[in-house]
Enzyme design. Structure first.
Site, PDB file in Angstrom:
ATOM      1  N   ASP A  76      -5.927   5.885   4.079  1.00 21.75           N
ATOM      2  CA  ASP A  76      -4.601   5.695   4.656  1.00 21.75           C
ATOM      3  C   ASP A  76      -4.541   6.009   6.143  1.00 21.75           C
ATOM      4  O   ASP A  76      -3.617   5.588   6.831  1.00 21.75           O
ATOM      5  CB  ASP A  76      -3.578   6.543   3.906  1.00 21.75           C
ATOM      6  CG  ASP A  76      -3.198   5.917   2.576  1.00 21.75           C
ATOM      7  OD1 ASP A  76      -2.978   6.668   1.630  1.00 21.75           O
ATOM      8  OD2 ASP A  76      -3.136   4.684   2.501  1.00 21.75           O
ATOM      9  N   LYS A 105       5.200   4.386  -0.975  1.00 23.21           N
ATOM     10  CA  LYS A 105       5.401   5.719  -1.559  1.00 23.21           C
ATOM     11  C   LYS A 105       6.727   6.345  -1.143  1.00 23.21           C
ATOM     12  O   LYS A 105       7.257   7.202  -1.849  1.00 23.21           O
ATOM     13  CB  LYS A 105       4.230   6.632  -1.195  1.00 23.21           C
ATOM     14  CG  LYS A 105       2.928   6.235  -1.894  1.00 23.21           C
ATOM     15  CD  LYS A 105       1.727   7.019  -1.377  1.00 23.21           C
ATOM     16  CE  LYS A 105       0.445   6.545  -2.061  1.00 23.21           C
ATOM     17  NZ  LYS A 105      -0.763   7.159  -1.472  1.00 23.21           N
ATOM     18  N   GLY A 152       0.817  -1.199   0.000  1.00 21.51           N
ATOM     19  CA  GLY A 152       0.000   0.000   0.000  1.00 21.51           C
ATOM     20  C   GLY A 152       0.857   1.257   0.000  1.00 21.51           C
ATOM     21  O   GLY A 152       1.962   1.298  -0.540  1.00 21.51           O
ATOM     22  N   SER A 153       0.349   2.287   0.648  1.00 18.84           N
ATOM     23  CA  SER A 153       0.993   3.598   0.570  1.00 18.84           C
ATOM     24  C   SER A 153       2.330   3.692   1.287  1.00 18.84           C
ATOM     25  O   SER A 153       3.044   4.687   1.129  1.00 18.84           O
ATOM     26  CB  SER A 153       0.041   4.664   1.110  1.00 18.84           C
ATOM     27  OG  SER A 153      -1.061   4.814   0.244  1.00 18.84           O
ATOM     28  N   THR A 154       2.700   2.691   2.099  1.00 20.16           N
ATOM     29  CA  THR A 154       4.045   2.730   2.687  1.00 20.16           C
ATOM     30  C   THR A 154       5.105   2.671   1.595  1.00 20.16           C
ATOM     31  O   THR A 154       6.229   3.149   1.789  1.00 20.16           O
ATOM     32  CB  THR A 154       4.268   1.564   3.674  1.00 20.16           C
ATOM     33  OG1 THR A 154       4.098   0.315   2.996  1.00 20.16           O
ATOM     34  CG2 THR A 154       3.290   1.658   4.846  1.00 20.16           C
TER      35      THR A 154
END
Length: 486
Positions: free
Chosen positions: A463, A220, A216-218
């Site tokens: 998030d 990024k 997921g957004s980790t």
């Protein structure tokens, strides 16, 4: 000698020669195979004929040995806080063999390792019973307890690393199991084993090392590093040219944002509030090959990361098309990572761009406490320049200070973090995974980097859930490490 006697003598000679060849073949060529054969109980009987050495945390054993009252297997393994430490120790069972540290360092623990030959020989003359050596870990007991208790009855995992050395400080996985429940060779041990084997929640699975999840957004933070390293962004506080909506390349599909203000957002703001469009567009601009290169510097696509327990391979697809690469740049599509891998990402950022090889065995010791082997920290790679790492740190610290990661704040300490909610399942309809990666920094550098994932949570698809569910666990683990340094 007459002819018949000569024939008999030659025949007998051939039989003796065949016997010698066969004997040497069994003793030397097939020795390892026969020793490891599942029907050869002598090896197992010998393994439990003497007091087994211990696995050590904070100078204290988390394992033990008791008289099993069995005519064949004299001693049985015991565990202190077995479920909490099972992802580290593994198990040693009279009936079901062993795994993880118990298996990998069985020679030291049983006293059969070649390096303990002198100890074995000396005990023959002194009359002392043979004993096994000890395996001294890098684990921090307080951090492990914080991780295990933080996960509680939730399904998930925690990995914590000391960035400057690569020492693994915590490795928790839930649900867990008690290795002592099947350490023996009786019906109750078999029942306990079968119950664990049938459990749909897979308590014997080491989720911190052996399970892969969409990050997921980790992820990024890795995309931000790639964009900075490849010159796609030079100022993290300058507006990006990101339209709202941004359309995935070669498609008519809009990239959905769960945050507001993402149009032309700065990279700092995009990290703070996790703007999907900004990072997907940056990943597209960096390009698949450069994204793969960056991911692999962090350890993705490497199936030989040994701690010494081998971690599952984290994946960043080398053959994606352009829209798939854009999705992978925000930790979706088929990008997958172990909690250890994401802890490595956070650790490299905290360590100014230098990734140290993770390990959890510090020393191997003989029964009389002599050090047989000492692990020295080893650099694994340099995914980014110190300047890039420091810019990513700035953004991650903003996430905690004023963004989605506020639950990880620690008074008087710089904390950087990134939340994530990873969608998965058919059409992304399965309940999302909540992620949080972070590090803490003091005047003496960063003593800890953490990755937390919580499965099957009640998280909603934004998030902030990563900060709400996984963030507090990361906070407690970091705080435990900081407190232990005082």
């Amino acid at each position: 000698m007459n002819k018949p006697l000569r024939h008999i003598a030659i025949f007998c000679g051939l039989l003796v020669l065949a016997l010698l060849i066969r004997d040497n073949w069994i003793q030397y060529v097939r020795a390892g195979e026969l020793s490891a054969h599942e029907r050869n109980k002598r090896v197992t009987i010998e393994r439990y004929a003497n007091v087994r050495g211990n696995i050590i945390v904070d100078g204290k054993p988390i394992t033990g040995t008791v008289d099993s009252k069995d005519p064949f297997y004299k001693y049985k393994r015991t565990y202190v806080d077995g479920p909490m430490w099972a992802p580290v120790t593994g198990y040693a069972s009279q009936a079901f063999d062993a795994n993880q540290l118990e298996k990998l360092h069985d020679g030291i623990l049983t006293g059969n390792d070649d390096r303990l030959f002198f100890d074995r020989t000396l005990s023959m003359f002194t009359g002392d019973k043979k004993k096994g050596g000890d395996v001294v870990t890098t684990l921090n007991g307080a951090a492990q307890k914080a991780a295990f208790e933080g996960l509680g009855d939730k399904k998930g995992a925690v990995a914590a690393i000391e960035p400057s050395t690569g020492k693994i400080l915590a490795l928790a996985s839930t649900p867990s199991y008690d290795p002592a429940s099947f350490a023996g060779y009786h019906d109750k041990d078999a029942k306990a084993w079968q119950s664990l084997e049938k459990d749909k929640d897979k308590p014997k699975l080491n989720r911190a090392l052996r399970e892969i999840y969409p990050p997921g957004s980790t992820f990024k933070v890795l995309t931000a590093a790639a964009a900075l390293e490849n010159g796609k962004v030079t100022d993290i506080d300058a507006p990006t040219t990101t339209p709202e909506p941004w359309i995935l390349p070669d498609t008519n599909r809009e990239m959905v944002n769960h945050a507001k203000g993402c149009e032309n957002a700065t990279l700092r703001y995009a990290m703070e509030w996790s703007c999907n469009s900004v990072f997907a567009k940056l990943g597209h601009e960096v390009g698949r090959d450069k994204m793969v290169e960056m991911a692999e510097k962090f350890g993705f696509n490497n199936g030989e990361i040994d701690t010494p327990v081998r971690a599952a391979k984290s994946i960043y697809d080398r053959n994606m098309d352009r829209p798939q690469n854009a999705l992978s740049s925000i930790g979706q599509f088929n990008t997958n990572a172990t909690p250890l891998q994401m802890a490595m990402v956070a650790a490299a950022i905290a360590n100014d761009g230098k990734l140290m090889k993770p390990y959890m065995v510090d020393e191997l010791r003989s029964p009389d406490i002599d050090v047989l082997e000492k692990h020295e920290p080893e650099e694994m790679s340099r995914p980014m320049s110190p300047r890039t790492a420091q810019l990513v740190q700035e953004m991650m610290e903003t996430v905690v200070k004023s963004g989605t990661g506020g639950s990880a704040k620690i008074d008087g300490v710089k904390v950087g973090g990134k939340t994530g909610t990873a969608q998965h399942g058919e059409l992304n309809k399965a309940r999302p995974y909540a992620w949080f990666i972070s590090y803490a920094k003091t005047d003496n550098g960063s003593p800890v980097a953490v990755a937390v994932v919580v499965e099957d949570s009640k998280a909603t698809r934004d998030d902030i859930s990563g900060g709400g569910l996984a963030g507090p666990i990361a906070h407690d683990v970091m705080k435990a490490v900081l407190d232990s340094k005082k």
